[in-house]
Structures are given as C-alpha cells and as structure tokens.
Design a protein around this motif. Structure first.
Motif, PDB file in Angstrom:
ATOM      1  N   VAL A 166       0.851  -1.190   0.000  1.00 49.43           N
ATOM      2  CA  VAL A 166       0.000   0.000   0.000  1.00 49.43           C
ATOM      3  C   VAL A 166       0.885   1.238   0.000  1.00 49.43           C
ATOM      4  O   VAL A 166       1.793   1.368   0.831  1.00 49.43           O
ATOM      5  N   CYS A 167       0.630   2.144  -0.943  1.00 49.71           N
ATOM      6  CA  CYS A 167       1.386   3.396  -1.005  1.00 49.71           C
ATOM      7  C   CYS A 167       0.829   4.360   0.038  1.00 49.71           C
ATOM      8  O   CYS A 167      -0.357   4.660   0.051  1.00 49.71           O
ATOM      9  N   ARG A 168       1.700   4.838   0.927  1.00 53.98           N
ATOM     10  CA  ARG A 168       1.269   5.763   1.982  1.00 53.98           C
ATOM     11  C   ARG A 168       0.811   7.093   1.411  1.00 53.98           C
ATOM     12  O   ARG A 168       0.003   7.789   2.028  1.00 53.98           O
ATOM     13  N   ALA A 169       1.340   7.468   0.265  1.00 58.54           N
ATOM     14  CA  ALA A 169       1.017   8.791  -0.280  1.00 58.54           C
ATOM     15  C   ALA A 169      -0.288   8.787  -1.064  1.00 58.54           C
ATOM     16  O   ALA A 169      -1.168   9.606  -0.819  1.00 58.54           O
ATOM     17  N   CYS A 170      -0.448   7.863  -2.006  1.00 62.31           N
ATOM     18  CA  CYS A 170      -1.632   7.918  -2.870  1.00 62.31           C
ATOM     19  C   CYS A 170      -2.632   6.812  -2.547  1.00 62.31           C
ATOM     20  O   CYS A 170      -3.738   6.802  -3.092  1.00 62.31           O
ATOM     21  N   GLY A 171      -2.279   5.887  -1.674  1.00 60.11           N
ATOM     22  CA  GLY A 171      -3.233   4.851  -1.276  1.00 60.11           C
ATOM     23  C   GLY A 171      -3.398   3.727  -2.283  1.00 60.11           C
ATOM     24  O   GLY A 171      -4.247   2.860  -2.110  1.00 60.11           O
ATOM     25  N   SER A 172      -2.602   3.730  -3.361  1.00 56.36           N
ATOM     26  CA  SER A 172      -2.738   2.655  -4.344  1.00 56.36           C
ATOM     27  C   SER A 172      -2.292   1.330  -3.729  1.00 56.36           C
ATOM     28  O   SER A 172      -1.441   1.294  -2.843  1.00 56.36           O
ATOM     29  N   ILE A 173      -2.917   0.262  -4.189  1.00 55.93           N
ATOM     30  CA  ILE A 173      -2.665  -1.070  -3.635  1.00 55.93           C
ATOM     31  C   ILE A 173      -2.236  -1.979  -4.760  1.00 55.93           C
ATOM     32  O   ILE A 173      -2.852  -1.985  -5.827  1.00 55.93           O
ATOM     33  N   LEU A 188       6.149   3.737  -0.567  1.00 59.96           N
ATOM     34  CA  LEU A 188       5.796   4.679  -1.623  1.00 59.96           C
ATOM     35  C   LEU A 188       5.847   3.964  -2.966  1.00 59.96           C
ATOM     36  O   LEU A 188       6.800   3.227  -3.238  1.00 59.96           O
ATOM     37  N   CYS A 189       4.816   4.187  -3.787  1.00 60.79           N
ATOM     38  CA  CYS A 189       4.814   3.615  -5.132  1.00 60.79           C
ATOM     39  C   CYS A 189       5.816   4.401  -5.992  1.00 60.79           C
ATOM     40  O   CYS A 189       6.246   5.493  -5.611  1.00 60.79           O
ATOM     41  N   PRO A 190       6.206   3.871  -7.160  1.00 56.15           N
ATOM     42  CA  PRO A 190       7.202   4.578  -7.987  1.00 56.15           C
ATOM     43  C   PRO A 190       6.793   6.002  -8.345  1.00 56.15           C
ATOM     44  O   PRO A 190       7.632   6.918  -8.316  1.00 56.15           O
ATOM     45  N   GLY A 191       5.521   6.212  -8.636  1.00 52.33           N
ATOM     46  CA  GLY A 191       5.051   7.551  -9.006  1.00 52.33           C
ATOM     47  C   GLY A 191       5.216   8.538  -7.871  1.00 52.33           C
ATOM     48  O   GLY A 191       5.678   9.670  -8.068  1.00 52.33           O
ATOM     49  N   CYS A 192       4.854   8.120  -6.662  1.00 56.27           N
ATOM     50  CA  CYS A 192       4.951   9.008  -5.503  1.00 56.27           C
ATOM     51  C   CYS A 192       6.409   9.199  -5.075  1.00 56.27           C
ATOM     52  O   CYS A 192       6.782  10.265  -4.589  1.00 56.27           O
ATOM     53  N   ARG A 193       7.221   8.176  -5.270  1.00 54.09           N
ATOM     54  CA  ARG A 193       8.658   8.317  -4.983  1.00 54.09           C
ATOM     55  C   ARG A 193       9.284   9.375  -5.867  1.00 54.09           C
ATOM     56  O   ARG A 193      10.087  10.191  -5.429  1.00 54.09           O
TER      57      ARG A 193
HETATM   58 ZN   LIG Z   1       1.636   6.327  -4.601  1.00 53.12          ZN
END
Ligand SMILES: [Zn+2]
Ligand SMILES: [Zn+2]
Length: 153
Positions: A101-108, A141-146
C-alpha cells in the motif's frame, strides 16, 4: 459500453460460479460478482456498487456489503482489511498473495506469496498453535509518488 450479448454471457458465467459455490443465484449477487471479476482488483464496496448498479438499478450500500460478505463466505471473493482504508475486494484465487500500500496515494498492488504456500512465514508461536495463513501489508511509496517526493523515500 457493453453489448447485451456479452453481458448475458458474463451473467450466465456469474450464475454458474454462484451455483457451483452452493449459492442461490440473485441479480445483485451476479452483478456484484461480475463487478469484482471485471475490475483489476482492490475496489471498495462503494465503487463496486457503482458498477453493479448498471445491471441491478439502484442497489443500497448495505445490500452491497451483504452480498460481498456472502460472496466472501462462499470463497468467491477475497476481502482485505487495510488499516485506515475501507475494505477492498477482489476475486479469490487462493494464491495467498499479500499487498503493498502506497502511503502517499493509497494505491494497492498485489505482492506474490514469498514462499509459495500458506502460511508463507513461520510465526514465533508455541508448537501447539495451528497457523493457517498470514496476511501481510507492506507500506511504502509507489514509484510515481517516490518520483514526486524523492527526499521522503
Ligand atoms: Zn503512490
Ligand atoms: Zn490482492
């Protein structure tokens, strides 16, 4: 847009899956099961309700939750509880996968079982406990949010 022909076909398939799980076939159950199967996974009840309503007409959120619980109990749908998120639903594939789970955007996203079979990891418990599965949530963090916040990762 879905043609009535292909909707009829997927509804027949959904009805068959309900029957083989020993469930009574109802339109809300078919519609919610189709919504779960057609999604890429991890939708919440309200999103699934929106999809199912294309077939059922108005469907209450409570009715959607009831159907999702019945489908989960029957082993057709997997429910995942993630802290701070509404429950997420996906097709049960019995693959013992985990979630990131991405802490920033919530994507799973799915994370394959680390070992290949449940319970995936050995807990430090006395030998007389029968551990059957482990559900792990990895946070980060997902790659986009990173990329958007390079200093926080
Ligand atoms: Zn994200
Ligand atoms: Zn999943």
């Amino acid at each position: 847009m879905t043609t009535s022909g292909s909707t009829g076909e997927t509804m027949a398939r959904a009805a068959e899956r309900l029957r083989s799980a020993g469930m009574r076939v109802t339109v809300p159950r078919m519609a919610v099961l189709m919504a779960v199967s057609d999604s890429e996974g991890h939708l919440d009840a309200d999103s699934l309700r929106g999809l199912a309503q294309r077939i059922t007409g108005r469907l209450s959120l409570q009715a959607t939750y009831n159907v999702l619980r019945a489908l989960t109990d029957a082993g057709l749908v997997r429910t995942t509880q993630i802290a701070g998120h509404p429950a997420r639903y996906e097709t049960e594939r019995h693959d013992n996968h985990h979630h990131f789970v991405c802490r920033a955007c919530g994507s799973i996203r799915d994370v394959e079982c680390a070992v290949g079979a449940a319970p995936c990891m050995e807990p430090r418990l006395p030998a007389d406990y029968d551990t059957q599965e482990a559900a792990v949530t990895f946070w980060g963090l997902c790659p986009g949010c990173r990329a958007a916040a390079p200093l926080s990762g």
